[in-house]
Design an enzyme around this catalytic site. Structure first.
Site, short mmCIF file in Angstrom:
data_model
loop_
_atom_site.label_atom_id
_atom_site.label_comp_id
_atom_site.label_asym_id
_atom_site.label_seq_id
_atom_site.Cartn_x
_atom_site.Cartn_y
_atom_site.Cartn_z
N ASP A 163 -4.97 -7.65 -0.70
CA ASP A 163 -4.62 -8.81 -1.53
C ASP A 163 -3.60 -9.73 -0.87
O ASP A 163 -3.22 -10.75 -1.43
CB ASP A 163 -4.11 -8.34 -2.90
CG ASP A 163 -2.84 -7.48 -2.79
OD1 ASP A 163 -2.35 -7.26 -1.66
OD2 ASP A 163 -2.35 -7.03 -3.83
N ASP A 186 -0.13 -0.25 16.34
CA ASP A 186 0.16 -1.58 15.78
C ASP A 186 1.55 -1.63 15.17
O ASP A 186 2.01 -2.71 14.78
CB ASP A 186 -0.90 -1.98 14.74
CG ASP A 186 -1.09 -0.91 13.66
OD1 ASP A 186 -1.35 0.24 14.02
OD2 ASP A 186 -0.96 -1.24 12.47
N ASP A 228 8.03 -2.25 11.04
CA ASP A 228 7.10 -1.80 9.98
C ASP A 228 7.57 -0.53 9.30
O ASP A 228 7.09 0.58 9.54
CB ASP A 228 5.67 -1.64 10.53
CG ASP A 228 4.95 -2.99 10.56
OD1 ASP A 228 5.58 -4.01 10.20
OD2 ASP A 228 3.77 -3.03 10.94
P1 AMP Z 1 0.83 -1.51 7.70
O1 AMP Z 1 0.34 -0.21 7.15
O2 AMP Z 1 1.72 -2.27 6.74
O3 AMP Z 1 1.42 -1.40 9.06
O4 AMP Z 1 -0.47 -2.43 7.80
C1 AMP Z 1 -1.63 -2.09 8.50
C2 AMP Z 1 -2.61 -3.23 8.43
O5 AMP Z 1 -3.04 -3.46 7.08
C3 AMP Z 1 -2.06 -4.57 8.91
O6 AMP Z 1 -3.10 -5.27 9.52
C4 AMP Z 1 -1.64 -5.23 7.62
O7 AMP Z 1 -1.59 -6.63 7.73
C5 AMP Z 1 -2.73 -4.79 6.67
N1 AMP Z 1 -2.30 -4.78 5.27
C6 AMP Z 1 -1.45 -3.90 4.68
N2 AMP Z 1 -1.30 -4.19 3.37
C7 AMP Z 1 -2.06 -5.29 3.12
C8 AMP Z 1 -2.33 -6.08 1.95
N3 AMP Z 1 -1.77 -5.80 0.78
N4 AMP Z 1 -3.16 -7.13 2.10
C9 AMP Z 1 -3.73 -7.42 3.27
N5 AMP Z 1 -3.53 -6.72 4.40
C10 AMP Z 1 -2.70 -5.67 4.33
MG MG Z 2 1.97 -2.43 10.52
#
Ligand code: AMP
Ligand code: MG
Length: 489
Positions: free
Chosen positions: A121, A248, A258
């Site tokens: 979202d 990432d 992160d």
């Molecule tokens: P993270 O786990 O926060 O490091 O995110 C991993 C991936 O998922 C990244 O590409 C983020 O941008 C994407 N992501 C995490 N939460 C959301 C969200 N609520 N909406 C869109 N993309 C998300």
């Molecule tokens: Mg991340």
């Protein structure tokens, strides 16, 4: 309004990012803002009131000099390669040059959908954004390289996770947001030209000394390897567990980035894992150096064509650099641990002395932070050893250790005052205790910011004794254990 933004990343070719505006929110309201950081990073104007700042830092208003983009990246998540991730809910507003001359990214997180959102979202809930704010600022105060937090603004909208929660946007400040996964994005596409441009960018921004090296790509890999080795040692000297060390989530700058299901260890157990989704313990406390090295090997793979046209030679050179991670880490970790027991000199037996202490801590399930603050006290006034001894179940074992340690201290060239200062700066009194963090976030989610602000203020001075907050030093009551973090970010 102009904030003084530059746009070096947005000047790269179009396939590096997607140009995208933040999505406006219903009602932007400032929850917490870091005024000190605002002026430190050179963001203009300095005297915005909270509602003006909230409008800018929610994405409701865009500075005239902003060129908002979502960055493209890929990544290995729990070992599985995902060729396209990217900023799914983050938008880079621009870069600002600080009073120190350093260029930094200013990024909104939770600012709406982007072409990289996949099913998401694009939004964030207030709890996880305040969590990142609190932990990143605590890490900074502990002297650990990290992205910083400029503000959290609520959106006046709901986000739907396991429950309905208030939405929020975090403004994050980073040396850059380039990840191992950014290199992987282009390598996976066989885009050598982009890899070269990305390499030049990272060298110019973070490792200018690599520019004139014989093989700049190799020199950068070496510099990144050293910084990561230092970073992981820094995490481990305070009991920090990142929790999602996917490629990432590893920044080329060497900053911690992160903050998801991260947490600090209470009682010492090298196998500690907090994240409920990390079933195999891949990202446990003790695995962190090994995983960092694994991630660096993935980075090295992307750089091979830039290291040497002869693939075998490139592999040989890169392998050596990545192998050296172990030595960089071990040296740095030993150095940190020496300081934690009050030593500034080095002797062969030190590693063994430290290993024996850690083994005794593990056996007794001694609290990591309290043990070392007990050591600080015991070194300066031996009468205080009692408060340390109570943390251990085997009295003979810790007594023997204490006596060997005192013999070793006697051979270390520091005055008592110098040693007290070494120990004070090595052993924090306050870390973000998980149950305190949860308590503060729960209160904030239901509108009471007082516990959050109090905890933040305590954690901004981790090395100072703050006797009025003694209860914040203490480990959780048994009812709060074992602690689990959930990836409901
Ligand atoms: P993270 O786990 O926060 O490091 O995110 C991993 C991936 O998922 C990244 O590409 C983020 O941008 C994407 N992501 C995490 N939460 C959301 C969200 N609520 N909406 C869109 N993309 C998300
Ligand atoms: Mg991340």
């Amino acid at each position: 309004m102009r904030l003084g933004f530059e746009h070096t990343y947005a000047a790269l070719p179009a396939r590096f990012f997607a140009a995208i505006h933040p999505t406006k929110v219903a009602k932007a309201q400032m929850v917490v803002v870091n005024r000190g950081l605002w002026s430190e990073i050179g963001l203009n104007p300095k005297d915005l009131d909270d509602s003006q700042a909230a409008a800018l830092l929610s994405g409701n208003e865009l500075a005239e000099d902003s060129t908002p983009i979502a960055m493209a990246y890929a990544g290995h998540q729990f070992g599985q390669f995902v060729p396209q991730l990217g900023d799914g809910r983050a938008i880079l507003l621009g870069e600002v040059r600080g009073r120190d001359g350093i260029l930094r990214d200013v990024q909104l997180k939770g600012s709406g959908r982007t072409p990289f959102s996949r099913g998401g979202d694009g939004r964030a809930a207030i709890g996880p954004m305040l969590r990142e704010y609190l932990i990143s600022e605590a890490m900074h105060a502990l002297g650990i390289p990290t992205t910083r937090s400029l503000a959290v603004v609520t959106t006046g909208e709901h986000v739907y996770r396991q429950e309905v929660l208030p939405g929020a946007v975090l403004t994050r400040v980073a040396a850059s947001h380039i990840r191992v996964g950014t290199f992987q994005f282009f390598a996976a596409r066989g885009d050598e030209e982009a890899l070269r441009q990305l390499l030049d960018f990272v060298i110019a921004r973070h490792y200018p000394e690599a520019k004139t090296a014989d093989v700049p790509a190799l020199a950068m890999l070496e510099a990144v390897t050293k910084r990561q080795a230092h970073l992981i040692a820094d995490w481990m000297r305070v009991g920090f567990i990142h929790g999602v060390m996917n490629t990432d989530n590893m920044a080329l700058s060497g900053e911690t980035i992160d903050y998801g299901p991260c947490a600090f260890m209470d009682s010492y157990d090298p196998q500690t894992v907090f994240s409920s989704i990390d079933l195999g313990g891949r990202y446990s406390y003790t695995n962190q150096p090994g995983i960092a090295q694994w991630n660096l090997a993935r980075l090295a793979e992307t750089l091979l064509p830039l290291i040497d046209a002869d693939k075998n030679k490139a592999v040989e050179l890169a392998t050596k650099v990545v192998e050296d991670f172990v030595e960089h880490f071990e040296l740095r970790f030993l150095e940190c641990m020496r300081r934690k027991i009050g030593l500034v000199s080095a002797e062969d037996g030190d590693a063994d002395l430290i290993t024996r202490l850690l083994a005794a801590m593990q056996k007794s399930e001694a609290d990591f932070t309290l043990t070392f603050s007990g050591i600080s006290r015991a070194a300066t006034s031996p009468g205080e050893a009692a408060s340390l001894r109570v943390l251990f179940t085997d009295a003979d074992e810790i007594d023997e250790w204490l006596s060997d340690w005192h013999l070793r201290l006697a051979r270390d060239p520091q005055s008592p005052a110098e040693r007290a200062e070494t120990l004070r700066l090595a052993n924090p009194e306050f870390i973000p205790r998980n149950y305190r963090v949860e308590e503060a976030l729960q209160a904030a989610t239901s509108g009471d910011l007082q516990p959050f602000n109090r905890l933040l203020a305590i954690l901004q001075r981790p090395f100072e004794s703050q006797p009025e907050f003694e209860e914040y030093r203490l480990p959780p009551p048994p009812s709060e254990q074992p602690y689990k973090t959930f990836c409901g970010t």
